[in-house]
Design an enzyme around this catalytic site. Sequence first.
Site, PDB file in Angstrom:
ATOM      1  N   HIS A  34       0.822  -1.216   0.000  1.00  0.00           N
ATOM      2  CA  HIS A  34       0.000   0.000   0.000  1.00  0.00           C
ATOM      3  C   HIS A  34       0.855   1.265   0.000  1.00  0.00           C
ATOM      4  O   HIS A  34       0.353   2.354  -0.266  1.00  0.00           O
ATOM      5  CB  HIS A  34      -0.969   0.009   1.184  1.00  0.00           C
ATOM      6  CG  HIS A  34      -0.301  -0.143   2.520  1.00  0.00           C
ATOM      7  ND1 HIS A  34       0.081  -1.359   3.028  1.00  0.00           N
ATOM      8  CD2 HIS A  34       0.059   0.768   3.451  1.00  0.00           C
ATOM      9  CE1 HIS A  34       0.638  -1.184   4.225  1.00  0.00           C
ATOM     10  NE2 HIS A  34       0.632   0.096   4.498  1.00  0.00           N
TER      11      HIS A  34
ATOM     12  N   LEU B 249      -0.567  -8.618   2.967  1.00  0.00           N
ATOM     13  CA  LEU B 249       0.682  -8.356   3.692  1.00  0.00           C
ATOM     14  C   LEU B 249       1.460  -9.617   4.080  1.00  0.00           C
ATOM     15  O   LEU B 249       0.923 -10.709   4.158  1.00  0.00           O
ATOM     16  CB  LEU B 249       0.385  -7.528   4.935  1.00  0.00           C
ATOM     17  CG  LEU B 249      -0.127  -6.108   4.631  1.00  0.00           C
ATOM     18  CD1 LEU B 249      -0.605  -5.419   5.904  1.00  0.00           C
ATOM     19  CD2 LEU B 249       0.945  -5.271   3.956  1.00  0.00           C
TER      20      LEU B 249
ATOM     21  N   LYS C 266       5.171   8.328   9.975  1.00  0.00           N
ATOM     22  CA  LYS C 266       4.061   8.215   9.027  1.00  0.00           C
ATOM     23  C   LYS C 266       3.560   9.634   8.768  1.00  0.00           C
ATOM     24  O   LYS C 266       3.212  10.349   9.701  1.00  0.00           O
ATOM     25  CB  LYS C 266       2.972   7.333   9.627  1.00  0.00           C
ATOM     26  CG  LYS C 266       1.964   6.820   8.613  1.00  0.00           C
ATOM     27  CD  LYS C 266       1.280   5.560   9.127  1.00  0.00           C
ATOM     28  CE  LYS C 266       0.167   5.094   8.200  1.00  0.00           C
ATOM     29  NZ  LYS C 266      -0.340   3.789   8.605  1.00  0.00           N
TER      30      LYS C 266
ATOM     31  N   ARG D 274       1.776 -40.436  -6.216  1.00  0.00           N
ATOM     32  CA  ARG D 274       2.771 -39.564  -5.583  1.00  0.00           C
ATOM     33  C   ARG D 274       4.186 -40.070  -5.893  1.00  0.00           C
ATOM     34  O   ARG D 274       5.115 -39.291  -6.033  1.00  0.00           O
ATOM     35  CB  ARG D 274       2.530 -39.461  -4.071  1.00  0.00           C
ATOM     36  CG  ARG D 274       2.622 -40.762  -3.328  1.00  0.00           C
ATOM     37  CD  ARG D 274       2.319 -40.592  -1.833  1.00  0.00           C
ATOM     38  NE  ARG D 274       2.217 -41.892  -1.194  1.00  0.00           N
ATOM     39  CZ  ARG D 274       2.785 -42.214  -0.035  1.00  0.00           C
ATOM     40  NH1 ARG D 274       3.496 -41.331   0.633  1.00  0.00           N
ATOM     41  NH2 ARG D 274       2.635 -43.421   0.478  1.00  0.00           N
TER      42      ARG D 274
ATOM     43  N   GLU E  69       4.577 -23.582   5.126  1.00  0.00           N
ATOM     44  CA  GLU E  69       4.046 -23.640   3.767  1.00  0.00           C
ATOM     45  C   GLU E  69       3.864 -22.253   3.165  1.00  0.00           C
ATOM     46  O   GLU E  69       4.035 -22.063   1.953  1.00  0.00           O
ATOM     47  CB  GLU E  69       2.704 -24.387   3.760  1.00  0.00           C
ATOM     48  CG  GLU E  69       2.787 -25.854   4.203  1.00  0.00           C
ATOM     49  CD  GLU E  69       2.904 -26.052   5.713  1.00  0.00           C
ATOM     50  OE1 GLU E  69       2.732 -25.062   6.463  1.00  0.00           O
ATOM     51  OE2 GLU E  69       3.177 -27.186   6.149  1.00  0.00           O
TER      52      GLU E  69
ATOM     53  N   HIS F 146      -1.435 -37.144  -0.907  1.00  0.00           N
ATOM     54  CA  HIS F 146      -2.388 -37.665   0.074  1.00  0.00           C
ATOM     55  C   HIS F 146      -3.742 -36.971  -0.088  1.00  0.00           C
ATOM     56  O   HIS F 146      -4.435 -36.683   0.884  1.00  0.00           O
ATOM     57  CB  HIS F 146      -1.856 -37.478   1.502  1.00  0.00           C
ATOM     58  CG  HIS F 146      -0.579 -38.213   1.772  1.00  0.00           C
ATOM     59  ND1 HIS F 146       0.601 -37.908   1.135  1.00  0.00           N
ATOM     60  CD2 HIS F 146      -0.294 -39.234   2.613  1.00  0.00           C
ATOM     61  CE1 HIS F 146       1.560 -38.713   1.555  1.00  0.00           C
ATOM     62  NE2 HIS F 146       1.050 -39.534   2.448  1.00  0.00           N
TER      63      HIS F 146
ATOM     64  N   ASP G 159      -4.777 -41.356   8.971  1.00  0.00           N
ATOM     65  CA  ASP G 159      -4.395 -40.140   9.687  1.00  0.00           C
ATOM     66  C   ASP G 159      -5.578 -39.245  10.034  1.00  0.00           C
ATOM     67  O   ASP G 159      -5.474 -38.371  10.883  1.00  0.00           O
ATOM     68  CB  ASP G 159      -3.351 -39.357   8.886  1.00  0.00           C
ATOM     69  CG  ASP G 159      -1.945 -39.908   9.115  1.00  0.00           C
ATOM     70  OD1 ASP G 159      -1.575 -40.107  10.286  1.00  0.00           O
ATOM     71  OD2 ASP G 159      -1.231 -40.147   8.127  1.00  0.00           O
TER      72      ASP G 159
ATOM     73  N   ARG H 117      -2.067 -41.210  -1.819  1.00  0.00           N
ATOM     74  CA  ARG H 117      -1.218 -42.001  -0.946  1.00  0.00           C
ATOM     75  C   ARG H 117      -1.134 -43.464  -1.400  1.00  0.00           C
ATOM     76  O   ARG H 117      -0.037 -43.985  -1.546  1.00  0.00           O
ATOM     77  CB  ARG H 117      -1.725 -41.932   0.497  1.00  0.00           C
ATOM     78  CG  ARG H 117      -0.827 -42.683   1.448  1.00  0.00           C
ATOM     79  CD  ARG H 117      -1.351 -42.713   2.883  1.00  0.00           C
ATOM     80  NE  ARG H 117      -0.371 -43.343   3.745  1.00  0.00           N
ATOM     81  CZ  ARG H 117      -0.133 -44.635   3.809  1.00  0.00           C
ATOM     82  NH1 ARG H 117      -0.827 -45.466   3.062  1.00  0.00           N
ATOM     83  NH2 ARG H 117       0.798 -45.112   4.617  1.00  0.00           N
TER      84      ARG H 117
END
Lengths: 656, 656
Positions: free
Chosen positions: B69, B130, B255, B341, B391, B440, B448, B507
Amino acid sequence: MSFDSTIQAKAIDLTKLSYEMTAEAGSGHPTTAASLAHLISVLMYSHMRYEPANPSHPSSDRLVLSEGHAVPIVYAACADLGVMIGRSKEEWHPMTREDAMSLRELDSVVDGHPNPIEGFPFFDTATGSLGQGLSHAAGLALAARLDDLDKRIFCIIGDGESREGNIWEAIDFIKDEALTAVCPIFNCNVFAQSGKVSHQQSAEVLQAKLEAYGFKVLRIDGHNPAAIQEALSEHARNQHNPEADLVAIVAKTTKGWGSPSQQGMGHHGKPAEGDELAEALSELDAKAKEVGAAEDTKLKIGMMTGKKPDAEPRKQPMSFEAALKEFGLEKVLQKGQYATRRAYGVALRALGHADHRVVALDADVQNSTFAEMFADDEALANRFFRCRIAEQNMFAVAAGLSAGGKVPYCSTFAKFVVRGYDQIEMAINSGSDLKVVGSHAGVSLAADGPSQMSLPDVAWFGAFSQMTRPDGVPGCYVLQPSDAYSAYALTLLMADHPGPCYMRTLRPDTEFLYGPNDTFTLGGHEVLSEGRDLLIVASGYMVHEANKALDILDSQGVDATLVDLYSLPFDGEAIMDLANDNGGNILTLEDNYGHGIGAAVASVAAEDGSGFTVEQMFVRNLPKSARTPEAITDYVGLSPEHIAGRAMAMLELTAA
Amino acid sequence: MSFDSTIQAKAIDLTKLSYEMTAEAGSGHPTTAASLAHLISVLMYSHMRYEPANPSHPSSDRLVLSEGHAVPIVYAACADLGVMIGRSKEEWHPMTREDAMSLRELDSVVDGHPNPIEGFPFFDTATGSLGQGLSHAAGLALAARLDDLDKRIFCIIGDGESREGNIWEAIDFIKDEALTAVCPIFNCNVFAQSGKVSHQQSAEVLQAKLEAYGFKVLRIDGHNPAAIQEALSEHARNQHNPEADLVAIVAKTTKGWGSPSQQGMGHHGKPAEGDELAEALSELDAKAKEVGAAEDTKLKIGMMTGKKPDAEPRKQPMSFEAALKEFGLEKVLQKGQYATRRAYGVALRALGHADHRVVALDADVQNSTFAEMFADDEALANRFFRCRIAEQNMFAVAAGLSAGGKVPYCSTFAKFVVRGYDQIEMAINSGSDLKVVGSHAGVSLAADGPSQMSLPDVAWFGAFSQMTRPDGVPGCYVLQPSDAYSAYALTLLMADHPGPCYMRTLRPDTEFLYGPNDTFTLGGHEVLSEGRDLLIVASGYMVHEANKALDILDSQGVDATLVDLYSLPFDGEAIMDLANDNGGNILTLEDNYGHGIGAAVASVAAEDGSGFTVEQMFVRNLPKSARTPEAITDYVGLSPEHIAGRAMAMLELTAA
């Protein structure tokens, strides 16, 4: 040594059962479980204040296992202690060793990862997607503080897991809120799934980080019962001392503790079976002798207070018009238009006064979402939580608040809600009663451009609208009010419904389409205009675009029906009846990418098989900035002219 | 003082233009821009090595404005420097002041937030959501390192923004990879949107955090040109010194610098207009006198090397069978089954040898996704990046790698991909050539439980499959191979396609359905069995369940057609032709929640309006753990018996 020897004995027994149950299941994480054997033994047999017979009592200390895959060690303790489990009243019983051995069976409540909704109330939230538990713990602690319950929330976090940014958002939040009830315990067993953890996640660097974040860190040997007990006690002593630092525990542990054959790489998530199992168990027996394990003292679980939160009665919230008057906003009524995000703010404030369970969470956009109306009300301010620019933590804290009996309303830009989708999904899976309100939805915010526009959100939440949890609650309602009256009503309705909802609000002011006598329901829709040639189904901002298109169509002699489909799921049969009255022609409008409302209507029509035609208008090209909503809706092909043109084409008419 | 006075003059000029352009636009963030005036002036007029006439040259230093921004200040500099912009060759021109004044206009490339795909190549990636830019910078630095390009990547991060966990994932990653080319600059202007930043995001605590993460921190006055230049120079000196610490800059700024009337709360994202604008500008003029602003020296932008990466030719990758032999896996062919996989791992390795652009990223599950086959190949290991359990950072680093000319394949569990959806969307918006592979997928991983199952993913990526970017590339292909041959082929095909793809792998081992002579296309499908009573459309694991259902149906005298719909989008007309040959009856199967494949097929059928009937089978209840894929598919109503039963009911037949 009696405490030590008894804990050692417990730790070894629980570890053995962890190996046995995972071998039986053919999968699971016994070596991670082993690394927690002593921590869990000290916590669950001595330190925590709870009753195995009443595992979800509101005054009991709680355990959040953020590294959910370590759960066999907790199951082992629950089986040994007879912690109550069961999907229904009929099945409710103290957990047994046999239950533990049913790990991961389809008909077992002993799920692969902590999964309270299947009938395991010792846990408050589903974990297993990493990095979220500490935020759950923070939410539980906030709820306890609001209810004046003296309890502590222990949260075990893996070292590898502490790479997740969510953990550090939670640490910042716990510090901001001075949540001394939360006891973060980092389990530093060095080995992650595919290799050793980075030096950045070593016990040493974790300690330095936590200190920089403002915590006092106790670094201990996580297999030393006395050291564990002392660290937990220091945390307890600090809990009610306003002068004291926040305390975190960094425990150095061994993955596969007690079984050298199971240590090092290659043992993550792989149960020992056959000879390997026998070896691991016999190593543990040898370890028992080595450490002098012996149940030579009776451990006593800490005693909870038994206090329950005051059950304040819920009141009927004010009407929209009464609320506007009450809050000095009566001029709005004369204007005839008001942004749905503003109506949400008014409703949230009115609701806060009527329903003590309601809390509000914000991610530094309270003055855009208008959650500030709640925040700025002195009577409500203590139920407003500023989560700053950290959406993951906000939604996961909300899951904790919900588990603590609150009804959390989380609001931010709809675009930024996506930041917490995993946290929201885990909340849905946890049985949370979570309300998510995304403002500036769709493209009508215009100027800021696509980095602030929510476009695949209806598809994602729509997917949850089509599933049901074991508690019978729909995965999610997707609500798209088009005007202030409906936004107000739907905000209130969400609190009456015991499950997840996602509401999209709009940046621009929109005209009133409803009045004080209109009623709304989750799953409902409203016929705004009755015609006979074509059924237009629209949501949110697009209802207004459709209304303008109706005028154009009218001038061309086309008589269209307009439905405000403000909810997913919806009454498909009613929509098909309307389609039948309109020559079987349906045109859907939505200001997001596909797989949303249009796909849902098409799914119903195609299942019906009566030959309805459904054409879908949605955003098919990446938007950009524009200075007005009109310019951007035109750019993405959703202007009233586009709509009217498409309708004419559907009816094979040409403009007069 | 000449450098100082000249930078002061530039800073004030650029700030004034920032006010003017945001006033013209009626929205934007001039006060944030003002806080960066000196940092941007020193960077863009002196320190950075680039050519305004060639803003995306691979050897040029790069600027990633994570706090997107703040962009007006960069636009102002670009307009002053004549940085080239334009959507097409015809429109390509040096940016002017007039361009700046078109900020946020629909037909302007000067978008509300950095948005390179609209025609602003000075930026590499879209920012504005952000917390992602530092990961983009890390990706650009990795690409430069691979290409042996001596360049630096400056990344400006807001203090409020540094609450986002993604930032700290990036900091860990930069430390792990020793990415000395990245220069993180924290802009500590104290005021966020709805209030002051938390003490946790103060310059002091940020410094302590960064030091704990292993950085040397230079804390400077962000309005002091000499201090800025010296800090940047210290970073430069350290870049090629293997002994030196990583350097980060923490700049204290104001600012609304220079305009007291615009400082403090209430000025975030609100342009000064009318009298307010006049006041801000006149305050800046006064400030110019106060600080002795004068363009009394000629600034010289740093000179880039002009080097381009070696363009190694791409080769045709090996066939699946050749790759298996090459990698010592030929036994797989006799077995007749292999998990998709695993086939992905084989393909990724083969592709790595054929295409030097291909890089692979992992989030600590390389031994589950089989990306380890790439990692463990010595010839490829330098193109494999371990992002650990983080991730968000992985996907945003991939966006940076793509901007640096690489073709990143990111793999993790499909369930955990959701953690980076926002980062993926920003990558898609950036024009990235990103390949996401989620393993998977669906419910067939069984044991799982739901914390590891990807269930709304097809809906979300499906939404992108229905849109197109300004570069003409579809938002995303969603690929669901059912067997090893198709998984191998699709992994290779993704590299040939210059845009985002999402592939789901499974899987369990699945039987071969294809052979060496079968070919696949993005957008394609395959008819596996031709019948006349019913068209079954299935993807991934469900193709195998459908195959078993065909046997049951056959025994009941029902002759069904089976299509492996391995791609979204797909050829709707071809599927409708098949439906026509099958009595207009379509049954769709998918192992995820709704709004996915079935909704896509229903959308095509309903648009056609020929009266096709589409029934959808998908996961309608929250799954749990089960010990076998068979048990869980039965639990969610997707067993072969369920499928056959539904098919019989559709045809109004009763079992014989």
